[in-house]
Design a protein around this motif. Structure first.
Motif, PDB file in Angstrom:
ATOM      1  N   HIS A   1      33.501  35.428  41.858  1.00 48.70           N
ATOM      2  CA  HIS A   1      33.657  36.569  42.410  1.00 48.70           C
ATOM      3  C   HIS A   1      33.516  37.604  41.718  1.00 48.70           C
ATOM      4  CE1 HIS A   1      36.148  34.548  46.006  1.00 48.70           C
ATOM      5  NE2 HIS A   1      34.977  33.953  46.093  1.00 48.70           N
ATOM      6  N   LEU A   2      33.882  37.491  40.436  1.00 43.42           N
ATOM      7  CA  LEU A   2      33.842  38.664  39.211  1.00 43.42           C
ATOM      8  C   LEU A   2      32.576  38.923  38.866  1.00 43.42           C
ATOM      9  CD1 LEU A   2      37.049  37.771  37.200  1.00 43.42           C
ATOM     10  CD2 LEU A   2      36.728  39.776  38.820  1.00 43.42           C
ATOM     11  N   ALA A   3      31.787  37.285  38.813  1.00 42.02           N
ATOM     12  CA  ALA A   3      30.319  37.588  38.428  1.00 42.02           C
ATOM     13  C   ALA A   3      29.710  38.294  39.460  1.00 42.02           C
ATOM     14  CB  ALA A   3      29.702  36.048  38.196  1.00 42.02           C
ATOM     15  N   ALA A   4      29.810  38.380  40.745  1.00 43.40           N
ATOM     16  CA  ALA A   4      29.345  38.992  41.522  1.00 43.40           C
ATOM     17  C   ALA A   4      29.499  40.450  41.612  1.00 43.40           C
ATOM     18  CB  ALA A   4      29.813  38.436  43.216  1.00 43.40           C
ATOM     19  N   VAL A   5      30.565  40.889  41.131  1.00 41.65           N
ATOM     20  CA  VAL A   5      30.764  42.298  41.031  1.00 41.65           C
ATOM     21  C   VAL A   5      29.925  42.727  39.692  1.00 41.65           C
ATOM     22  CG1 VAL A   5      32.454  44.099  40.137  1.00 41.65           C
ATOM     23  CG2 VAL A   5      33.050  42.360  41.585  1.00 41.65           C
ATOM     24  N   ALA A   6      29.726  42.123  38.740  1.00 44.39           N
ATOM     25  CA  ALA A   6      28.782  42.595  37.427  1.00 44.39           C
ATOM     26  C   ALA A   6      27.394  42.255  38.097  1.00 44.39           C
ATOM     27  CB  ALA A   6      29.058  41.474  36.338  1.00 44.39           C
ATOM     28  N   ALA A   7      27.134  41.466  38.615  1.00 47.17           N
ATOM     29  CA  ALA A   7      25.568  41.136  38.869  1.00 47.17           C
ATOM     30  C   ALA A   7      25.023  42.546  39.935  1.00 47.17           C
ATOM     31  CB  ALA A   7      25.467  40.019  39.641  1.00 47.17           C
ATOM     32  N   VAL A   8      26.043  42.878  40.862  1.00 46.78           N
ATOM     33  CA  VAL A   8      25.816  43.916  41.793  1.00 46.78           C
ATOM     34  C   VAL A   8      25.866  45.447  41.028  1.00 46.78           C
ATOM     35  CG1 VAL A   8      26.490  45.399  43.871  1.00 46.78           C
ATOM     36  CG2 VAL A   8      26.661  43.028  43.890  1.00 46.78           C
ATOM     37  N   THR A   9      26.672  45.279  40.061  1.00 51.20           N
ATOM     38  CA  THR A   9      26.658  46.659  39.318  1.00 51.20           C
ATOM     39  C   THR A   9      25.420  46.755  38.438  1.00 51.20           C
ATOM     40  OG1 THR A   9      29.185  46.437  39.258  1.00 51.20           O
ATOM     41  CG2 THR A   9      27.993  47.634  37.521  1.00 51.20           C
TER      42      THR A   9
ATOM     43  N   PRO B   1      27.903  51.413  42.220  1.00 49.35           N
ATOM     44  CA  PRO B   1      29.076  51.080  41.717  1.00 49.35           C
ATOM     45  C   PRO B   1      29.950  52.228  41.011  1.00 49.35           C
ATOM     46  CG  PRO B   1      27.324  50.950  40.189  1.00 49.35           C
ATOM     47  CD  PRO B   1      26.798  50.958  41.282  1.00 49.35           C
ATOM     48  N   LEU B   2      31.359  52.385  41.357  1.00 48.79           N
ATOM     49  CA  LEU B   2      32.113  53.481  41.066  1.00 48.79           C
ATOM     50  C   LEU B   2      32.563  53.002  39.571  1.00 48.79           C
ATOM     51  CD1 LEU B   2      33.840  53.438  44.417  1.00 48.79           C
ATOM     52  CD2 LEU B   2      32.249  55.172  43.381  1.00 48.79           C
ATOM     53  N   PRO B   3      33.192  54.226  38.938  1.00 47.11           N
ATOM     54  CA  PRO B   3      33.939  53.710  37.544  1.00 47.11           C
ATOM     55  C   PRO B   3      34.566  52.652  37.422  1.00 47.11           C
ATOM     56  CG  PRO B   3      33.959  56.104  38.152  1.00 47.11           C
ATOM     57  CD  PRO B   3      33.484  55.496  39.329  1.00 47.11           C
ATOM     58  N   PRO B   4      35.408  52.142  38.298  1.00 48.10           N
ATOM     59  CA  PRO B   4      36.177  50.990  38.060  1.00 48.10           C
ATOM     60  C   PRO B   4      35.282  49.742  38.050  1.00 48.10           C
ATOM     61  CG  PRO B   4      37.111  52.173  39.734  1.00 48.10           C
ATOM     62  CD  PRO B   4      35.909  52.832  39.584  1.00 48.10           C
ATOM     63  N   ALA B   5      34.353  49.517  38.901  1.00 45.17           N
ATOM     64  CA  ALA B   5      33.259  48.637  38.718  1.00 45.17           C
ATOM     65  C   ALA B   5      32.354  48.623  37.509  1.00 45.17           C
ATOM     66  CB  ALA B   5      32.094  48.683  40.043  1.00 45.17           C
ATOM     67  N   MET B   6      32.169  49.561  37.062  1.00 41.43           N
ATOM     68  CA  MET B   6      31.273  49.629  35.663  1.00 41.43           C
ATOM     69  C   MET B   6      32.229  49.376  34.500  1.00 41.43           C
ATOM     70  SD  MET B   6      28.862  52.942  36.211  1.00 41.43           S
ATOM     71  CE  MET B   6      30.303  54.178  36.822  1.00 41.43           C
ATOM     72  N   ALA B   7      33.592  49.725  34.600  1.00 43.72           N
ATOM     73  CA  ALA B   7      34.410  49.182  33.631  1.00 43.72           C
ATOM     74  C   ALA B   7      34.601  47.747  33.656  1.00 43.72           C
ATOM     75  CB  ALA B   7      35.736  50.014  33.534  1.00 43.72           C
TER      76      ALA B   7
END
Length: 405
Positions: free
Chosen positions: A14-22, A66-72
């Motif tokens: 799930h975390l990898a999905a956040v990084a991939a979409v970002t 992506p919002l700043p939290p996603a980028m961080a």
């Protein structure tokens, strides 16, 4: 983490999905990269947002921004993935292996983690197959990590640290709980610069948790390598501790010879020949510490054998009590014994012949990227290192600070 939100609350995929979409800019591109369906990626992001209670992306008709939290978070997730080494590793396997590595047995790991021993055995067996390496071996009635297991444990600990930092940074970006800072303080690094930086930082950021871990250079260096602490402050090592750690000098520290009040060598300031000082026993840190190395060199350069050091110690409290009851001598920073000198318990015999200084340094992991709060603290540390010191009695002292002996 300051928030109490553990990386173990999440699914690594799930975390990898956040990084991939970002990084890819769309759910479809991320799904292709991760070999998942688009609904699976969308559900993964929703799950992470639900656990964090933070919006990570702005949903638009033309994609997800992506919002700043996603980028961080994304940057730290990618770093953690590199350390883990395989996208097939699950968070449950990572957690199980670290529990066994940290506790030293399956029974202790089960008690610590709340996982059953069969679950731990199965998770580590699967992990060994995924990574294609043996991680744990039998030693009599117990177990031990193999060489590959020790390397894997260190990488997994660093991955956990990256994920903790990513979650903290993302929560901070959203106005949530900010990061925690863990600082390793060597035996004599706590006289002025570190306390001053801590006091100022806490005044500016009272909600940020600060953890001070005390120990020797060897102990703290291993904790730093494992990611258990973020940085350490103490005497600069020469040669450096290794390519995986980076030292940056903060300032030069001077030391003086200290004895009890009424010591045979106490009296008016004068140049004391080394031959006189060689007649006394000294209390100093163990061989290998910068101060002990310089002490031995000082006498050998003068053609003298270093005097006996029957007690090896790095605790100022212990050193103070021994000095007050004996004719021992030692080397300390003036800041470290300013109160004892003001009280008349200890006296300075002046600087060692030829002078005596050492660099006090900030040590971090070579590839470490500080979180915003950590960067602000380091700036406060640099600021405190450049300022003179006023004692509790109001006298201005030279720019000197206690450090790892």
């Amino acid at each position: 983490m300051a928030s109490g939100l553990s990386p173990f609350s999440f699914n690594l995929r799930h975390l990898a999905a956040v990084a991939a979409v970002t990084h890819k800019g769309s759910v479809s591109a991320a799904a292709s990269t991760l070999h998942l369906t688009q609904p699976a990626v969308t559900q993964a992001i929703a799950r992470v947002e639900s656990i964090m209670d933070v919006q990570l992306f702005e949903r638009r008709t033309d994609g997800m921004t992506p919002l700043p939290p996603a980028m961080a978070l994304a940057e730290r997730v990618e770093q953690a993935a590199e350390l883990i080494g395989s996208r097939r590793v699950t968070m449950a396997q990572l957690r199980a292996f670290l529990a066994v590595a940290d506790s030293g047995s399956y029974a202790a790991a089960a008690a610590q983690s709340g996982l059953s021993q069969p679950t731990l055995h199965r998770a580590i067996g699967d992990l060994s197959l995924i990574l294609r390496r043996s991680l744990v071996e039998r030693r009599g009635r117990g177990i031990a990590l193999t060489d590959a297991g020790r390397r894997t444990a260190r990488n997994f600990r660093l991955a956990r640290t990256e994920l903790e930092a990513g979650l903290d940074e993302a929560l901070g970006q959203s106005g949530g709980v900010p990061a925690r800072i863990t600082i390793g303080a060597m035996p004599l690094s706590r006289a002025r610069v570190l306390p001053r930086a801590l006091a100022r930082f806490n005044t500016a950021f009272p909600a940020i948790e600060i953890v001070i871990v005390e120990g020797s250079h060897g102990e703290l260096a291993e904790s730093l390598r494992d990611g258990s602490i973020d940085m350490m402050v103490g005497a600069m090592r020469d040669p450096p501790p290794g390519p995986d750690l980076t030292q940056r000098p903060l300032f030069e520290d001077e030391v003086i010879i200290i004895a009890r009040a009424g010591h045979p060598e106490a009296g008016p300031a004068r140049d004391r020949p080394l031959s006189d000082l060689a007649g006394y026993a000294w209390i100093l840190p163990s061989p290998g510490a910068p101060l002990r190395t310089r002490f031995d060199e000082m006498f050998r350069t003068a053609g003298l054998a270093p005097p006996p050091v029957p007690i090896e110690c790095g605790s100022v409290m212990m050193i103070r009590e021994i000095l007050m009851q004996t004719d021992f001598l030692t080397l300390l920073s003036p800041d470290q014994v300013s109160v004892e000198q003001e009280a008349g318990w200890l006296v300075s015999l002046g600087a060692p012949p030829g002078g005596f200084s050492r660099a006090v340094a900030l040590t971090t992991r070579a590839q470490w990227r500080p979180a915003p709060a950590q960067a602000v603290f380091i700036a406060e540390l640099d600021r405190a290192a450049t300022e003179p010191f006023a004692s509790a009695y109001g006298t201005e002292r030279e720019q000197i600070c206690d450090s790892d002996r």
